[in-house]
Scaffold this active site. Structure first.
Site, short mmCIF file in Angstrom:
data_model
loop_
_atom_site.label_atom_id
_atom_site.label_comp_id
_atom_site.label_asym_id
_atom_site.label_seq_id
_atom_site.Cartn_x
_atom_site.Cartn_y
_atom_site.Cartn_z
N ALA A 160 0.75 -0.97 -0.01
CA ALA A 160 0.10 0.13 0.01
C ALA A 160 0.94 1.13 0.18
O ALA A 160 2.11 1.32 0.25
CB ALA A 160 -0.93 0.05 1.12
N CYS A 161 0.26 2.35 -0.20
CA CYS A 161 1.12 3.54 -0.23
C CYS A 161 1.63 3.97 1.10
O CYS A 161 0.88 3.89 2.27
CB CYS A 161 0.25 4.72 -0.93
SG CYS A 161 -0.22 4.40 -2.71
N GLY A 162 2.61 4.48 1.10
CA GLY A 162 3.46 5.04 2.31
C GLY A 162 2.86 6.31 2.92
O GLY A 162 2.03 6.89 2.09
N ARG A 177 -0.29 -0.33 -5.91
CA ARG A 177 -0.60 0.52 -7.05
C ARG A 177 0.72 1.39 -7.41
O ARG A 177 1.05 1.44 -8.57
CB ARG A 177 -1.52 1.65 -6.51
CG ARG A 177 -2.96 1.50 -6.48
CD ARG A 177 -3.82 2.56 -5.95
NE ARG A 177 -3.53 3.10 -4.71
CZ ARG A 177 -3.99 2.68 -3.65
NH1 ARG A 177 -4.78 1.37 -3.61
NH2 ARG A 177 -3.41 3.10 -2.61
N SER A 188 -2.88 8.31 -4.87
CA SER A 188 -2.20 8.66 -3.63
C SER A 188 -1.23 9.83 -3.91
O SER A 188 -1.10 10.32 -4.99
CB SER A 188 -1.71 7.74 -2.78
OG SER A 188 -0.56 7.15 -3.83
#
Length: 282
Positions: A122-124, A194, A225
């Site tokens: 997942a995005c940081g 993603r 994001s």
């Protein structure tokens, strides 16, 4: 089971119990493979990131990640990319370690990479200070040379979905794709994350000397994001689309760097959050 000397595939078989109409049955299913990828810089012998990803296009993922983080700026900065050949590492795990040999004499600034020593797919978490970091990288606001009609934008999700071969089997992968100004699909990469999918996509363009992508449209599955817009800004992408919502910081990055940000692209409807002037309407 994967042999010790084979790279894991993008799909893994597993057993699932299906409950339907009050009855249970078991069957084999395909799951999206998720394994760690360690990116090492040679000859520094330094690990700069470990990310959870779907195996496949690992060299592109490493190149795209290093380009987005400012470790490399041009194709010639990378001499060679290879999997680990350390015999002390288990054979299967060697395909989870990528060695990137930098150009002789290149001494990269690795401080920005500290937040990536371990990331999930997942995005940081990123702070607003990263906007200043993008300016320091040399990112500039883009001019609105590329314009498209809504009809072109409408066609993108179906093209992306039709080209997602692994998603069709597993139902568990994100995708990122580039399109030209006429809405033709040019390239697509899939991954459990993603931002990994986008790194692979940008890495492919980087290794082929096709950057910047200033006449391209990028579409990502899921939401937009900060990291999606950060990587797009660095790659020079003027239009970024997603099928879901953007975050507030993603909108801030898009506004700051002149990117047209489109969200909730579904059927014949979408929202434009920034850069509406690139959309040609009646």
């Amino acid at each position: 089971m994967v042999s010790k000397n084979r790279q894991a595939g993008s799909k893994t078989k597993g057993q699932v119990w299906v409950v339907e109409n009050g009855k249970m049955r078991s069957r084999l299913d395909h799951l999206t493979t998720e394994e760690p990828l360690e990116i090492r810089l040679a000859p520094l012998q330094k690990t700069v990131a470990v990310t959870m990803r779907t195996p496949g296009a690992d060299f592109e993922l490493a190149a795209g990640f290093l380009y987005a983080e400012g470790v490399v700026n041009r194709r010639e900065d990378i001499q060679r990319i290879s999997y680990c050949v350390d015999e002390s590492v288990d054979g299967e795990q060697r395909y989870n370690i990528v060695n990137v040999e930098l150009r002789h004499g290149l001494i990269p600034d690795l401080q920005p990479l500290e937040r990536h020593f371990y990331t999930s797919s997942a995005c940081g978490v990123c702070g607003k200070a990263s906007l200043e970091a993008l300016h320091l990288r040399g990112c500039r606001a883009m001019v609105a040379n590329l314009t498209v009609t809504p009809e072109i934008i409408y066609t993108l999700p179906d093209q992306l979905r039709a080209a997602q071969g692994i998603f069709t089997v597993t139902g568990g992968l994100h995708a990122a794709a580039t399109f030209d100004a006429q809405g033709q699909l040019l390239n697509l990469r899939e991954d459990v994350g993603r931002h990994n999918a986008l790194d692979k996509l940008i890495g492919s363009a980087f290794l082929s000397n096709e950057l910047p992508l200033n006449n391209h449209i990028v579409l990502v599955s899921g939401r937009s994001s900060f990291e999606i817009l950060q990587k797009s800004a660095i790659a020079g992408v003027p239009i970024v689309c997603s099928v879901s919502a953007p975050s507030s910081l993603a909108v801030s990055v898009a506004k700051e760097f002149g990117i047209t940000l489109i969200g909730f692209l579904r059927g014949e409807r979408f929202n434009v959050y920034t850069g509406w002037e690139r959309i040609k309407t009646m």
